[in-house]
Scaffold this active site. Sequence first.
Site, mmCIF file in Angstrom:
data_model
loop_
_atom_site.group_PDB
_atom_site.id
_atom_site.type_symbol
_atom_site.label_atom_id
_atom_site.label_comp_id
_atom_site.label_asym_id
_atom_site.label_seq_id
_atom_site.Cartn_x
_atom_site.Cartn_y
_atom_site.Cartn_z
ATOM 1 N N GLY A 53 19.284 30.122 -86.483
ATOM 2 C CA GLY A 53 20.065 31.220 -85.918
ATOM 3 C C GLY A 53 20.024 31.232 -84.404
ATOM 4 O O GLY A 53 19.983 30.184 -83.744
ATOM 5 N N SER A 54 19.980 32.430 -83.838
ATOM 6 C CA SER A 54 20.143 32.578 -82.379
ATOM 7 C C SER A 54 18.983 32.023 -81.574
ATOM 8 O O SER A 54 19.117 31.850 -80.354
ATOM 9 C CB SER A 54 20.356 34.057 -82.034
ATOM 10 O OG SER A 54 21.574 34.511 -82.574
#
Length: 608
Positions: A332-333
Amino acid sequence: MKFLKPNFLNALDSPTFRKKNSRRVKSHKVKRGNFTLRKSWGSVVRIILVWLVLIMGMVGIGYRLYHLQIVKGQEYFDRAEGQQKTNLRRYIPRRSIIDSDGRVIASDQLVYDVYAHRLLLEKDINSVARDLAQIIPELDVNGLVQRINAQETGVIVARNLTENQADRVRGLGIIGVDLDQRYSRFYPQDDLWADVVGYVDMDHNGQAGIEHSQGDLLQRDLSSPEVRGMLQVRRNALGSIIPASLPDKATELDDLSVKLTVDSRLQRAVRDRLRVQMDQFKAKKGAVIVLDAQTGGILALACEPTYNPNNYSAYDFALFKNWSVTDTYEPGSTFKPINVAIALDEEVINPDSYVSDPAQVMVDGWPIANASRTGLGRVTITKALDVSSNTAMIDIMRRIPRSRYFERLEELGINERMGLDLPFEGVGFLKSEEVFTARDIEMAVSSFGQGLSLTPMKLVQIQGAIANGGKLITPHVVEGLVDSNGQIQVYPDIEETQVFKESSADAVVKMMESVVKNGTGAAAQIEGYNIGGKTGTAQKHDGRGRYSTTARITSFVSILPTDNPRYVVLAVIDEPQGDSLFGSTVAAPIVKDVMKSLIRIKGIPPSN
């Protein structure tokens, strides 16, 4: 005196017999007393043949004995001696394992198993059980009585008694209660280091952790390699061992221990904080890793749930693997700073560039939106990381040719093993170049850390490269072999590769500092310290081409301190339950408390 003929002689001498055989058999008469015995020439021939067979057999046996005893005698003697003699290797303790400050993490110790034999017991069984329970508190008296009554002999009462407990059992003087002495691997801090150290089985073979992967390093060297601590023994006909000879040379053991990079004080803080957060959010599993980015040394590593290696048989086999090393996930981020570093290296942006941040973009017909469902329009790269914009990351990575972006991801080794000294290392997933470069959608989802996977340890390694000026260093837990004076005698080989420009890595660190001061990483702020960080909240892939709407992996990665980057801390929580499930709310508080412990233990001064 009149002699009576035996019946068979009467038959031979009868007129009927003589008449029937007179034409076929020539005979002669032998007088014995008052009767005549006739011997046929056929009988004589048969007797001669029998004697010839016997003589030939004796000759054959004699020749065979000559062949076995004279011709092949020495060969068979050596073979027989080899079958009777055997070499038994004496027990050689494994090397102890110590932490970075010399605290013992694992060592061999003498333990005792207690057995009871009902047929030999002279005391009442209930009385015996009560006496033993006074020494072994965890002993179930009623259960022991039932087991002894159910079996005549060899009932195990308890295992792994200490020397003190064994002495007390001997002091009872109970006939029919025996002690069996053996060596056992002991982990004095119980489950604290299970994910790193692992355990050994009843045969003293490593089955997990470095007990498994570093078995050769943990096995002591003997001062006499040609002897190797062997005791030559002879077996009798029943297989019993009879001592034959002792080694001629001394077999002194070395005094080296395996020193790890880990710190028990920090590990305790990490383990305790992770458990609190796991309980609060009723998560499926979690992990925390603390890395020294300058050396690649792992200072702390904890996974939950875990197990106690002193009693490993009581746990599910699945717990024996260190999932932060074996399992992959979509980061993810937390992968966004890595993509920014790649874009800076490729010079498609600079630290002062502006990019587009709409609420949503269409890529190959797929709508991709920001988590906030809003956009800020035109923003700086730093601001894009502050708010963790997906659409801004797509705008950045579109500026790099797909094939070149794929090459840069491969250079990071996402789909390759790092060469860890921990066992069962997993390999990340990166789609083939043909698939990755065919459409924009692959590049788009990779820009915000989905569509590819890696292990938590791999993510820490790459974030470590951002912290240390661009060098990809192999993470490791083994510092080397140390002697009794604490001097390292053997160092491991650690690989190091430059994967980012130093200027790019430094620029990303400053951007991550802004994320903690002004963005989604505010929960990790510590007064007086400049800290970099990045949140991550990724939907879990269901393995069938779709993403779950409820199952998430929340994470937070930090760099401390940003004015002199040295340490990387990552927390990953898998499938937390409840409300407000984001990297900033679930994982960031863990990292903050771990960093506080790190500051105190390492004496990190406040930022200027």
